[in-house]
Design an enzyme around this catalytic site. Structure first.
Site, mmCIF file in Angstrom:
data_model
loop_
_atom_site.group_PDB
_atom_site.id
_atom_site.type_symbol
_atom_site.label_atom_id
_atom_site.label_comp_id
_atom_site.label_asym_id
_atom_site.label_seq_id
_atom_site.Cartn_x
_atom_site.Cartn_y
_atom_site.Cartn_z
ATOM 1 N N ASP A 42 0.807 -1.146 0.104
ATOM 2 C CA ASP A 42 -0.042 -0.008 0.042
ATOM 3 C C ASP A 42 0.950 1.058 -0.172
ATOM 4 O O ASP A 42 2.148 0.977 0.464
ATOM 5 C CB ASP A 42 -1.023 -0.007 1.283
ATOM 6 C CG ASP A 42 -2.095 -1.130 1.254
ATOM 7 O OD1 ASP A 42 -2.272 -1.397 0.058
ATOM 8 O OD2 ASP A 42 -2.462 -1.450 2.315
ATOM 9 N N TYR A 100 5.790 -9.773 7.177
ATOM 10 C CA TYR A 100 5.827 -8.615 7.321
ATOM 11 C C TYR A 100 6.121 -8.086 8.919
ATOM 12 O O TYR A 100 6.231 -9.016 9.944
ATOM 13 C CB TYR A 100 4.328 -7.943 7.168
ATOM 14 C CG TYR A 100 3.994 -7.733 5.632
ATOM 15 C CD1 TYR A 100 4.106 -6.556 5.347
ATOM 16 C CD2 TYR A 100 3.279 -8.612 5.158
ATOM 17 C CE1 TYR A 100 3.691 -6.304 3.917
ATOM 18 C CE2 TYR A 100 2.992 -8.596 3.763
ATOM 19 C CZ TYR A 100 2.896 -7.323 3.253
ATOM 20 O OH TYR A 100 2.625 -7.222 1.929
#
Length: 293
Positions: free
Chosen positions: A71, A129
């Site tokens: 994103d 992540y």
């Protein structure tokens, strides 16, 4: 492991494939970009890479495919992308030219011929992540662009307990951006880890895939637990609600990094990926790409 050559698939038949596949391993600082995926504004990581490749290879219709659509504002210490061309290219000289043309916030770590049946998204088995939080005062100005700065303490035991509720396969609709377009909200989380070194608090999560803003929503909700606003067991109810309004805030994008993509099954976070030594660091060497990494 030796990299599979792009032309290997057709070696037995003696006929060259119509197109050759090339793989790039990348890193980038996401702050200045509107995410990975190409946008009309042209200010994404994909747009910058495609512009550079088209210039170097003189192919106006060239497109690249990335393994993860990070994103806006999210970083990547390891991203994988592929492109296809009709003829072999000199990887070393192309790599040097690419690095000179892309913005300094993008690092092209390597470029090599790859198997034609490789798909950066479809072949991926799991991703890691990492989200970073800096606790208390004073704040480190060198760390600030890459962390969520919180000026108060968090209950780390409660954070650990709450995070364990994400393990396994769940419907993560409650932790997905409302404008996401997906076939299913089901995702499997293999491993989660909170690691603290002084004021630096890191959240690691390994899963088979992630929804739009999912990790940031998980972190925002976990922070509520760490502040005592919610209990660790509330995570189970939030998952079952399948309602984004039941979860916490979306944590700031600049604290999140895509850390590694795996192409072999990986169900625990490798210790080598957990930061060690200094309070704030990053990988100095690019990952050694193989069929499994």
């Amino acid at each position: 492991m030796e990299s599979p050559l792009a032309s290997k698939d057709s070696a037995d038949s003696g006929a060259a494939p119509p197109y050759l596949t090339y793989r790039m391993d990348l890193a980038y600082i996401g702050t200045a970009f509107q995410g990975w995926q190409s946008q009309p504004s042209g200010h994404t990581v994909q747009d910058a890479l495609e512009k550079a490749l088209r210039t170097v290879l003189r192919q106006e219709d060239l497109r690249i495919m990335g393994a993860s659509r990070t994103d806006t504002g999210v970083h990547a210490e390891h991203q994988v992308a592929t492109f296809r061309v009709p003829a072999a290219i000199p990887c070393e000289s192309i790599l040097r030219s690419l690095q000179a043309l892309v913005p300094p916030t993008i690092g092209v770590l390597n470029l090599r011929p790859w198997s034609n049946d490789f798909h950066p998204i479809g072949s991926a088995k799991s991703k890691v992540y990492r989200y970073r939080i800096w606790l208390g005062t004073p704040q480190n100005p060198f760390a600030r662009p890459y962390v969520w700065s919180l000026h108060y303490a968090l209950d780390t035991a409660a954070l650990q307990e709450a995070a364990r509720h994400f393990l396994g396969r769940h419907d993560f609709r409650s932790f997905c951006a409302s404008d996401a377009s997906v076939v299913t909200y089901d995702r499997t989380i293999f491993d989660v880890r909170w690691v603290q070194r002084g004021p630096l608090l890191e959240f690691y999560i390994l899963g088979d895939g992630f929804l739009k803003q999912m990790v940031r929503s998980l972190v925002g909700t976990l922070v509520n637990v760490g502040l005592g606003k919610q209990r660790p067991d509330d995570i189970k109810n939030i998952l079952q609600a399948q309602d984004r309004r039941q979860a916490g805030q979306t944590a700031p994008a600049h604290g999140l990094s895509l850390l590694r993509i795996f192409y072999d099954v990986m169900e625990t976070i490798p210790e080598s990926l957990i930061s060690s030594g200094s309070e704030f660091g990053f990988a100095l060497l690019p990952p050694q790409a193989s069929n499994g990494v």
